[in-house]
Design an enzyme around this catalytic site. Sequence first.
Site, PDB file in Angstrom:
ATOM      1  N   LYS A 138       0.848  -1.184   0.000  1.00 52.49           N
ATOM      2  CA  LYS A 138       0.000   0.000   0.000  1.00 52.49           C
ATOM      3  C   LYS A 138       0.888   1.241   0.000  1.00 52.49           C
ATOM      4  O   LYS A 138       1.847   1.319   0.773  1.00 52.49           O
ATOM      5  CB  LYS A 138      -0.920   0.003   1.224  1.00 52.49           C
ATOM      6  N   LYS A 140     -14.147  -7.340  -4.616  1.00 52.91           N
ATOM      7  CA  LYS A 140     -14.394  -7.510  -3.184  1.00 52.91           C
ATOM      8  C   LYS A 140     -15.895  -7.732  -3.008  1.00 52.91           C
ATOM      9  O   LYS A 140     -16.676  -6.775  -3.028  1.00 52.91           O
ATOM     10  CB  LYS A 140     -13.934  -6.270  -2.415  1.00 52.91           C
TER      11      LYS A 140
END
Length: 360
Positions: free
Chosen positions: A168, A273
């Site tokens: 990230k 997701k």
Amino acid sequence: MSNYKRISFSYIKRKLVFRFDAGTSRGILKTKEVFWIKASSAENPTVIGWGEAAPLVKLSPDDRPDFESKLEDFLVKLSQLDWEMSEEKVLDQVSETIPFDFPSIRFGVEVAVLDLMNGGNKQILQNDFRDQYQPMPINGLIWMGEVQFMKDQIDQKLEEGFDCIKMKIGAISFEKELELLSYIRSQYSADQITLRVDANGAFSPEEALEKLTRLAELSIHSIEQPIRAGQPEEMRKLCEISPLPIALDEELIGVEEKESLLKKIAPQFIILKPCLLGGIKETREWISVAEKHGIGWWMTSALESNIGLNAICQLTSQYSPEIPQGLGTGKLFENNLGSPLTVRKGEIIYDPKKAWEEPS
């Protein structure tokens, strides 16, 4: 089980506690609230199905103050239905009863009812992950934080045998993030270690191309959501000229016109997701449209407990994935449910020697 049946629904609320401060471009996560949905029937009260609704703060469409009261209302409505116990009918009934803007509740109910339908043994779908204990490749996730914290995570993931690392970015300086990625690349070539980065929309459209060009010099596999969602024209232009493959993530949330979006932006990949997209049925539709247009995809959990993660693993396994998936989040929480889900050497497996801890 009979073809039609009434199902009783209830839920258990649990606050999961992260083992560390989990940094994202949207802030630091310390806890995660989940709602375990219980499905049962008077016809066979010893069989219990479990699902999970777990909206992500500041991201899920159903992250709203009245979430719990809405969940209670939906469960009352669902308990009044006559359920036709086939996978297709269950998914249809859930989508017809729960509005599109409550995706995590849709997902949780789908999973709970399918678990009940299949005997209450956490068997959600027919798949080799659960049925044949077939392992699936996953990436090792590097959370944002201080440079040394991120470097320690990198070393740990490499030592654990991951050959795909996802980092990230967007919380510390870009130069320091490049140094960390260069640190990996100095030890391992692109043939040895696949590097992915996730910007969570941290770049502005004006600076994005320059940053993508610099990342591409490190043989990065792809970048997730380089600019924030909701800028389709800017994202389309970026996907056209980027030296680095782009994966849409947040861009998919709340979108019903799947084909229109993917045709307009034409990304190289999409990230799926289920609890943010509306569950199993909606996720399958995204896959179908993406594959029709030659767009790659992989599945990622959205910080669910092992109840939700198990269902996502089983859904993913139905497609026999060859590239690493984002399904290694089970160890993030101090108080996650014990389960057969096990991560070894860059893969997640369903270990039948391990038992499920029941929600409580």
